[in-house]
Write a protein that holds these residues in place. Structure first.
Motif, PDB file in Angstrom:
ATOM      1  N   THR A 133       0.849  -1.183   0.000  1.00  0.00           N
ATOM      2  CA  THR A 133       0.000   0.000   0.000  1.00  0.00           C
ATOM      3  C   THR A 133       0.883   1.230   0.000  1.00  0.00           C
ATOM      4  N   GLY A 134       0.361   2.301  -0.541  1.00  0.00           N
ATOM      5  CA  GLY A 134       1.109   3.545  -0.522  1.00  0.00           C
ATOM      6  C   GLY A 134       1.641   3.977  -1.856  1.00  0.00           C
ATOM      7  N   SER A 176      -2.469  -1.360 -14.719  1.00  0.00           N
ATOM      8  CA  SER A 176      -3.507  -0.916 -13.797  1.00  0.00           C
ATOM      9  C   SER A 176      -2.829  -0.173 -12.654  1.00  0.00           C
ATOM     10  N   GLU A 177      -3.577   0.166 -11.639  1.00  0.00           N
ATOM     11  CA  GLU A 177      -2.998   0.903 -10.519  1.00  0.00           C
ATOM     12  C   GLU A 177      -1.945   0.091  -9.784  1.00  0.00           C
ATOM     13  N   GLN A 178      -2.031  -1.224  -9.878  1.00  0.00           N
ATOM     14  CA  GLN A 178      -1.110  -2.070  -9.117  1.00  0.00           C
ATOM     15  C   GLN A 178      -0.286  -3.005  -9.989  1.00  0.00           C
ATOM     16  N   GLN A 196       2.654   8.277  -5.157  1.00  0.00           N
ATOM     17  CA  GLN A 196       2.670   7.902  -3.744  1.00  0.00           C
ATOM     18  C   GLN A 196       1.350   8.338  -3.117  1.00  0.00           C
ATOM     19  N   THR A 197       0.654   7.389  -2.478  1.00  0.00           N
ATOM     20  CA  THR A 197      -0.679   7.656  -1.934  1.00  0.00           C
ATOM     21  C   THR A 197      -0.712   7.676  -0.413  1.00  0.00           C
ATOM     22  N   LEU A 241       7.706   0.255  -0.850  1.00  0.00           N
ATOM     23  CA  LEU A 241       7.554  -0.279  -2.206  1.00  0.00           C
ATOM     24  C   LEU A 241       8.032  -1.722  -2.243  1.00  0.00           C
ATOM     25  N   GLU A 242       7.084  -2.624  -2.318  1.00  0.00           N
ATOM     26  CA  GLU A 242       7.389  -4.045  -2.446  1.00  0.00           C
ATOM     27  C   GLU A 242       6.797  -4.551  -3.750  1.00  0.00           C
ATOM     28  N   LEU A 243       7.533  -5.434  -4.407  1.00  0.00           N
ATOM     29  CA  LEU A 243       7.161  -5.880  -5.740  1.00  0.00           C
ATOM     30  C   LEU A 243       7.127  -7.393  -5.825  1.00  0.00           C
TER      31      LEU A 243
END
Length: 660
Positions: A505-506, A522-524, A552-553, A559-561
């Motif tokens: 998240t974030g 998409s957003e993610q 950044q929200t 930041l994990e991927l």
């Protein structure tokens, strides 16, 4: 080849086998016509007149047997029918046009001089002659494309001056303009180093250059916005990809972050770069065996000049001027060069298409094929007709359908076209689905765009599918050099379906730069359909980056991927990583990220300019309500003059001065 002389009909074409007797050249109407005497399989002896533009009379030998494809049937001129009109040029008597007139006045003159009083054959540039060879060696399996349209005879012919007169000319005083247009290639070269240390780099599929964009500007036209894709621009540069990670997989992605204020808006932008690298050494890389079908567009627009727009000035068609290079000339030279890259164990097929598809060369091992003869046939191809991409592609897929793509066999279609379909299926979505269905079955496509007016928008759309890439040709010589440097990379996709999911998240994905599948984000999630091998220079990979612009929200975001992909051998890979974003000010993890950010901003600004100019051209004030018979279709492009409005000039200047 079952036809005989008795089957010859004026205006129709026929395939037949004949025994050659003799040849006699005649000077007629300022040109040379050859009269051939032959005997058909039924023992009937008859005449064939070979037009001055026929290239089929190499070394005919008496007593030898030949296969004639596309022989045009004709009969002596019939002057018995009176025509109540006078020639608008010389005032003499007109006669009705006949099939023989389609071959030109020299053939008419020859038939009269020879006193031919019965049906005969005409060997023109559409027809061909091939020796019947009992040799069991290399095979010339070329099947000429016959024109299924009726031979166009003139409405009237003057019995005195010999000019062709159309019906509508009888009501006009203007003299028709008759032009004889020939192509003469004049091309440049390129210099692109392929030096590569250690491992093979990787680059996203889709566009492999921005040639169409640059050449439109150089010739005074405003390019289409889609002609400067991020991945095409990235492929013109080499990128540092970051520190190598320990992995056993073929694909070794490397992640790096950047924060920078946009030089025009002043807004802070955050980026994540995915460095595209592999663990495959250059020595270990070997392209798979190829089942390759070349699909060549031979529609009428391919006869136009390489450096002009075919549909220009409200859809009017523009043929090539004498001395200018045509798109077809560049395409045939490029296709001949492409065949030089094939190995004996590869298989090659050729499809020609205009309003219909024709299998000109069945799929056969290159080692068992008379390749010099095939290349000569390719050079002899002529253009005409409308454009049915769907038929051309389906014919190629049918040839490849019995195979199975594997780690050591690549089934690929090389599509050489100006991307302007106007018959059959023409919708971008429907065409994309057509190519995607084939890709799902393991049949991949390379699109090679021909000419300044090649439809960059359609090319950009269809090349985003699995296993696809596309190139634009500026000159055949340049493309030939490029083939020698990277053909093996062009036809060997190594990684499929790379997905990068933000497992945190974030942060959200705002935009993706450097992937033809950017619209699938998409957003993610970021998606890249295909990665191809690419060259390296001083350890940097050509086009070796995909750039993700982030939003950044949340203030405490991490930041994990999770990255996942499928490699060519079918192995599925997944990895999870954490990436730290810079906290203060402008920061770049390395120069590769800095270069990618600068190029992405540059491309974004150029697209905005091109889109603005095209929108203004489309929405010009005033209405042109003149109705033309040849209104252009959805994919047929008119040129837009090169214009840089003041606001864009100012923005380009600021971007250049302030870019990091």
């Amino acid at each position: 080849m079952d036809g005989i002389f008795a089957d010859v009909r004026p205006g129709a074409r026929l395939d037949l086998t004949v025994e050659f007797i003799t040849k006699r050249p005649l000077a007629c109407d300022g040109a040379t016509v050859c009269r051939l005497l032959v005997t058909d399989q039924a023992g009937d002896q008859f005449s064939i007149l070979a037009t001055p533009d026929s290239d089929s009379l190499w070394d005919l030998e008496t007593g030898e047997t030949y296969e004639i494809t596309g022989l045009l049937g004709a009969a002596p001129v019939d002057t018995s029918q009176a025509i109540a009109h006078e020639c608008p040029h010389c005032g003499d008597q007109l006669r009705a046009g006949q099939a023989i007139d389609a071959a030109g006045s020299a053939v008419v003159d020859a038939a009269e001089k020879l006193g031919i009083d019965r049906r005969f054959g005409i060997l023109d540039e559409t027809a061909s002659v091939k020796t019947v060879d009992e040799d069991t060696g290399a095979v010339d399996d070329w099947l000429p494309m016959q024109d299924d349209q009726p031979v166009e005879t003139p409405d009237f012919v003057c019995t005195s001056c010999g000019r062709h007169v159309a019906q509508h000319m009888l009501a006009r005083d203007e003299e028709p303009v008759l032009e004889n247009m020939e192509a003469d290639a004049s091309m440049g070269t390129m210099n692109d180093s392929m030096a590569s240390p250690e491992t093979v780099g990787l680059a996203a599929g889709g566009a492999k250059d921005v040639t169409n964009f640059r050449e439109n500007v150089a010739n005074g036209y405003t390019p289409e916005p889609e002609a400067i894709s991020d991945e095409g621009l990235f492929y013109d540069y080499y990128f540092e990809t970051g520190e190598r990670t320990a992995t056993d997989s073929l694909f070794a992605p490397r992640y790096a972050a950047a924060v920078s204020d946009h030089p025009l808006s002043g807004e802070t932008e955050q980026y994540l770069s995915v460095g595209l690298d592999s663990t495959l050494s250059v020595e270990e890389f070997e392209r798979p065996r190829l089942d390759l079908v070349a699909v060549l567009d031979v529609s009428g627009s391919m006869s136009s000049a390489f450096d002009q727009y075919y549909y220009d000035e409200q859809g009017r068609r523009r043929e090539a001027e004498s001395g200018s290079e045509t798109k077809l000339a560049a395409a045939t030279q490029s296709l001949c060069a492409l065949t030089e890259q094939l190995h004996a164990e590869d298989r090659l097929g050729v499809v020609l298409y205009n309003h219909r598809a024709h299998v000109a060369k069945p799929l056969r091992d290159v080692g068992a094929t008379d390749m010099p003869a095939i290349r000569q046939h390719i050079r002899d191809i002529a253009a005409g007709g409308s454009t049915n991409m769907e038929d051309g592609f389906e014919a190629a897929v049918d040839m490849l359908a019995d195979g199975t793509t594997s780690h050591d066999l690549e089934r690929r279609v090389i599509f050489m076209t100006d991307m302007m379909p106007n018959t059959g299926e023409t919708g971008a979505n429907e065409l994309t689905e057509l190519f995607a269905d084939a890709a799902a079955d393991g049949i991949h496509t390379t699109f090679i765009g021909m000419g300044l007016d090649a439809n960059a928008e359609l090319a950009d759309t269809v090349s985003g599918i699995r296993g696809a890439n596309h190139y634009f040709i500026h000159s055949a010589d340049e493309f030939e050099q490029r083939l020698g440097e990277e053909f093996d990379y062009m036809v060997t996709p190594l990684v499929f379906n790379l997905d990068l999911e933000l497992d945190a998240t974030g942060y959200e994905v705002e935009a993706v730069h450097g992937s033809p599948s950017a619209d699938d984000a998409s957003e993610q999630l970021m998606h890249v359909g295909t990665l191809f091998p690419s060259a390296k220079q001083d350890g940097q990979a050509r086009g070796g980056v995909v750039l993700v612009r982030l939003t950044q929200t949340a203030a405490d975001a991490t930041l994990e991927l999770q990255a996942s992909w499928t490699e060519r051998d079918g192995a599925e890979q997944t990895e999870r990583v954490a990436v730290s974003m810079p906290e203060d000010g402008a920061a770049f993890a390395h120069d590769g990220v800095r270069k990618a950010v600068a190029l992405a901003r540059y491309a974004r600004e150029l697209r905005a300019w091109a889109r603005d100019v095209h929108d203004r051209a489309d929405n010009a004030t005033g209405v042109d309500d003149w109705l033309l018979p040849d209104q252009r279709g959805e994919h047929e492009r008119e040129s837009v003059p090169l214009v840089v409005p003041d606001e864009h000039t100012e923005r380009f200047g600021r971007l250049r001065l302030n870019s990091t």
